[in-house]
Motif scaffolding. Structure first.
Motif, mmCIF file in Angstrom:
data_model
loop_
_atom_site.group_PDB
_atom_site.id
_atom_site.type_symbol
_atom_site.label_atom_id
_atom_site.label_comp_id
_atom_site.label_asym_id
_atom_site.label_seq_id
_atom_site.Cartn_x
_atom_site.Cartn_y
_atom_site.Cartn_z
ATOM 1 N N GLU A 4 26.930 7.366 31.793
ATOM 2 C CA GLU A 4 28.098 7.434 32.660
ATOM 3 C C GLU A 4 27.967 8.514 33.728
ATOM 4 O OE1 GLU A 4 31.593 9.428 30.303
ATOM 5 O OE2 GLU A 4 30.523 8.047 28.979
ATOM 6 N N ASP A 5 27.216 9.583 33.436
ATOM 7 C CA ASP A 5 27.019 10.626 34.448
ATOM 8 C C ASP A 5 26.220 10.078 35.638
ATOM 9 O OD1 ASP A 5 28.410 12.457 32.991
ATOM 10 O OD2 ASP A 5 26.634 13.377 32.088
ATOM 11 N N ASP A 6 25.131 9.356 35.334
ATOM 12 C CA ASP A 6 24.349 8.713 36.407
ATOM 13 C C ASP A 6 25.247 7.779 37.217
ATOM 14 O OD1 ASP A 6 22.099 9.905 35.396
ATOM 15 O OD2 ASP A 6 21.220 8.076 34.561
ATOM 16 N N PHE B 31 24.195 -1.746 32.014
ATOM 17 C CA PHE B 31 24.485 -0.661 32.943
ATOM 18 C C PHE B 31 25.954 -0.254 32.847
ATOM 19 C CE2 PHE B 31 21.034 -3.071 35.097
ATOM 20 C CZ PHE B 31 20.050 -2.111 34.933
ATOM 21 N N PRO B 32 26.245 1.052 32.915
ATOM 22 C CA PRO B 32 27.644 1.517 32.814
ATOM 23 C C PRO B 32 28.390 1.362 34.137
ATOM 24 C CG PRO B 32 26.149 3.385 32.946
ATOM 25 C CD PRO B 32 25.281 2.159 32.970
ATOM 26 N N PHE B 33 28.515 0.101 34.584
ATOM 27 C CA PHE B 33 29.155 -0.174 35.869
ATOM 28 C C PHE B 33 30.548 0.443 35.971
ATOM 29 C CE2 PHE B 33 26.211 -3.847 35.656
ATOM 30 C CZ PHE B 33 25.604 -3.721 36.889
ATOM 31 N N MET C 16 31.071 3.738 37.739
ATOM 32 C CA MET C 16 30.829 3.911 39.172
ATOM 33 C C MET C 16 32.172 4.099 39.866
ATOM 34 S SD MET C 16 27.880 1.047 39.808
ATOM 35 C CE MET C 16 26.338 1.093 38.875
ATOM 36 N N ARG C 17 32.193 4.950 40.881
ATOM 37 C CA ARG C 17 33.463 5.234 41.550
ATOM 38 C C ARG C 17 33.876 4.046 42.420
ATOM 39 N NH1 ARG C 17 32.306 10.088 44.809
ATOM 40 N NH2 ARG C 17 30.134 9.653 44.315
ATOM 41 N N GLY C 18 35.121 3.630 42.257
ATOM 42 C CA GLY C 18 35.611 2.485 43.012
ATOM 43 C C GLY C 18 35.313 1.172 42.317
#
Ligand SMILES: [Zn+2]
Length: 208
Positions: free
Chosen positions: A172-174, A198-200, A203-205
């Protein structure tokens, strides 16, 4: 008359050459020289519409990376497609017509080519440094990031194909370093797609 340019995959270049195609080293493209019948090259002629990935909406992903050349931080951009996007699957075995296959998870797109003009305009409004360029790694041209300081190519392999790369978030940091710009309009290109856990959502937004 304009010369006929071909889209020859690297693996087929020897055959194209054997049939008489010539390589333009300046423009990095194969073409049919004057006086040669183009019908022998039909499989490499550009097709309309020449896209293999499509979606009803898309995200332009934005983050930063350290330029391998000048060691400064530069913005880089890419595309992420939500669940429901489709890819054109080739079925050479029985010569069935190509079919569009729907994917039920998001994907990260790379080695982008044949980007629809409307999308090219969107990303050009965000950055002048994402543009078609030739890769020595893939020996092909694709939409590529360039360092905003020194102009050096920032190739897709390192960013998209190495776990933990700029657009290959492992946790989640990446993922939280990636900002998504959503566009509710059609997407189309040719390119490679990446699927995985992938921890989509970090992602911001993100609203995938
Ligand atoms: Zn640089």
């Amino acid at each position: 008359m304009a010369r006929i340019e071909l889209k020859v995959p690297f693996a087929e270049k020897d055959e194209a050459k054997r049939l008489g195609a010539r390589w333009d080293s300046g423009r990095k493209v194969w073409y049919v020289p004057d006086g040669i019948d183009a019908s022998a090259f039909s499989r490499w002629l550009p097709r309309e519409p020449d896209i293999t990935v499509r979606s009803g909406s898309y995200f332009i992903a934005q983050t930063t990376k350290i330029c391998w050349r000048c060691s400064k931080s530069t913005s880089v951009f890419g595309f992420i497609l939500p669940a429901g996007h489709e890819s054109l699957e080739y079925d050479n075995e029985d010569e069935e017509p190509d079919t569009w296959y729907r994917h039920e998870e998001p994907t990260i797109v790379h080695y982008v080519d044949n980007l629809l003009p409307a999308i090219a305009a969107r990303i050009k409004a965000l950055t002048p440094h994402y543009r078609i360029d030739f890769s020595k790694t893939t020996k092909s041209s694709y939409w590529m990031n360039h360092c905003e300081h020194c102009g050096m190519k920032q190739g897709d392999f390192e960013m998209y194909c190495d776990p933990g790369g700029t657009f290959y978030p492992m946790d989640e940091d990446d993922a939280s370093l990636i900002l998504l710009h959503k566009f509710a309009e059609p997407f189309g290109c040719t390119g490679s797609r990446m699927y995985g856990d992938f921890p989509f959502e970090y992602m911001r937004g993100a609203r995938l």
